[in-house]
Enzyme design. Structure first.
Site, PDB file in Angstrom:
ATOM      1  N   LYS A   1       0.799  -1.330   0.123  1.00  0.00           N
ATOM      2  CA  LYS A   1      -0.115  -0.179  -0.035  1.00  0.00           C
ATOM      3  C   LYS A   1       0.851   1.101  -0.142  1.00  0.00           C
ATOM      4  CE  LYS A   1      -4.256   1.110   2.393  1.00  0.00           C
ATOM      5  NZ  LYS A   1      -5.158   1.125   3.667  1.00  0.00           N
TER       6      LYS A   1
HETATM    7  O1  G3P Z   1      -7.747   2.015   5.422  1.00  0.00           O
HETATM    8  C1  G3P Z   1      -8.272   3.219   4.916  1.00  0.00           C
HETATM    9  C2  G3P Z   1      -9.369   4.014   5.287  1.00  0.00           C
HETATM   10  O2  G3P Z   1     -10.332   2.955   4.982  1.00  0.00           O
HETATM   11  C3  G3P Z   1      -9.460   4.647   6.425  1.00  0.00           C
HETATM   12  O3  G3P Z   1     -10.604   4.860   6.735  1.00  0.00           O
HETATM   13  O4  G3P Z   1     -12.310   5.419   8.549  1.00  0.00           O
HETATM   14  O5  G3P Z   1     -10.004   6.167   8.829  1.00  0.00           O
HETATM   15  O6  G3P Z   1     -11.550   7.408   7.162  1.00  0.00           O
HETATM   16  P1  G3P Z   1     -11.163   5.962   8.035  1.00  0.00           P
END
Ligand code: G3P
Length: 217
Positions: free
Chosen positions: A87
């Site tokens: 990633k």
């Molecule tokens: O893994 C990346 C993403 O899904 C992060 O989500 O909830 O931290 O905006 P969030």
């Protein structure tokens, strides 16, 4: 649409995997830190454990932000297990590194995508996945699902092989709309995945069936 779980929590990964519908796992440095995973050796061991738990693509994020550091870290991560997808953040050196990984047979997930332009660059560099952050776009007053629709149209017209991985999912509606709009993958915390099971009429209907079944005995 494939289902990934977006967590580094092993209990939650196991619970989702036991449903039999899990196709992979995504993690990020915040999710790893939330589980108290720290230090290179512990991080690498955690990725190996996840790879042993789930048969599918496991995204492991680099921490470097320069071409050399991203490539060096990504090579180590990719060596951990064949299912690891490196990633990489959507930055200039990230795009250069994704092109290097593509040319060297290492699969990538370009993260922190907030615009169609960013996704086009990542696809051109050969990213296996692009991760548009739906919830964070919504949080900032824009429409995250609109980006998924736009990417779906562009990637179809341009015949890009890169898969759209809807990320930063906050609720069941995000999952349903991502499927409707043609996202190839949705990565979600456990709660919205389990939320898909629920409907009050199912509960009422089942209670009635069980009640009536007693009359048959
Ligand atoms: O893994 C990346 C993403 O899904 C992060 O989500 O909830 O931290 O905006 P969030």
């Amino acid at each position: 649409m494939k289902f990934f779980i977006d967590t580094a929590n092993l209990a939650q990964i196991k619970e989702a995997n036991e449903l039999g519908i899990l196709d992979g796992v995504t993690t990020n440095p915040s999710l790893m830190a939330r589980e108290g995973i720290a230090g290179e050796a512990a991080i690498q061991q955690h990725y190996k454990t996840i790879c042993e738990l789930v048969e599918g693509d496991i995204s492991a994020e680099v921490l470097g932000t320069t071409f050399d550091s991203i490539v060096a870290e990504g090579k180590v991560l990719a060596e951990l297990h064949p299912n690891i997808v490196v990633k990489v953040p959507m930055i200039k050196d990230g795009i250069k590194a994704i092109k290097w990984f593509t040319d060297n047979g290492i699969r990538t997930n370009c993260t922190l995508i907030f615009s169609a332009g960013q996704a086009i660059l990542a696809a051109k560099a050969g990213a296996t996945y692009v991760s548009p952050f739906i919830g964070r776009i919504d949080d900032s007053g824009w429409d995250g699902m609109q980006l998924i629709q736009q990417l779906s149209n562009i990637f179809t017209i341009q015949h890009y092989k890169t898969e759209i991985l809807a990320a930063s999912i906050r609720n069941v509606n995000h999952i349903i709309m991502a499927a409707e709009m043609g996202a190839h993958v949705c990565t979600c915390p456990l709660e919205p995945i389990l939320g898909l099971l629920k409907h009050p009429l199912t509960d009422i209907g089942l209670a009635k069936f069980l009640d009536d079944s007693k009359k048959m005995q």
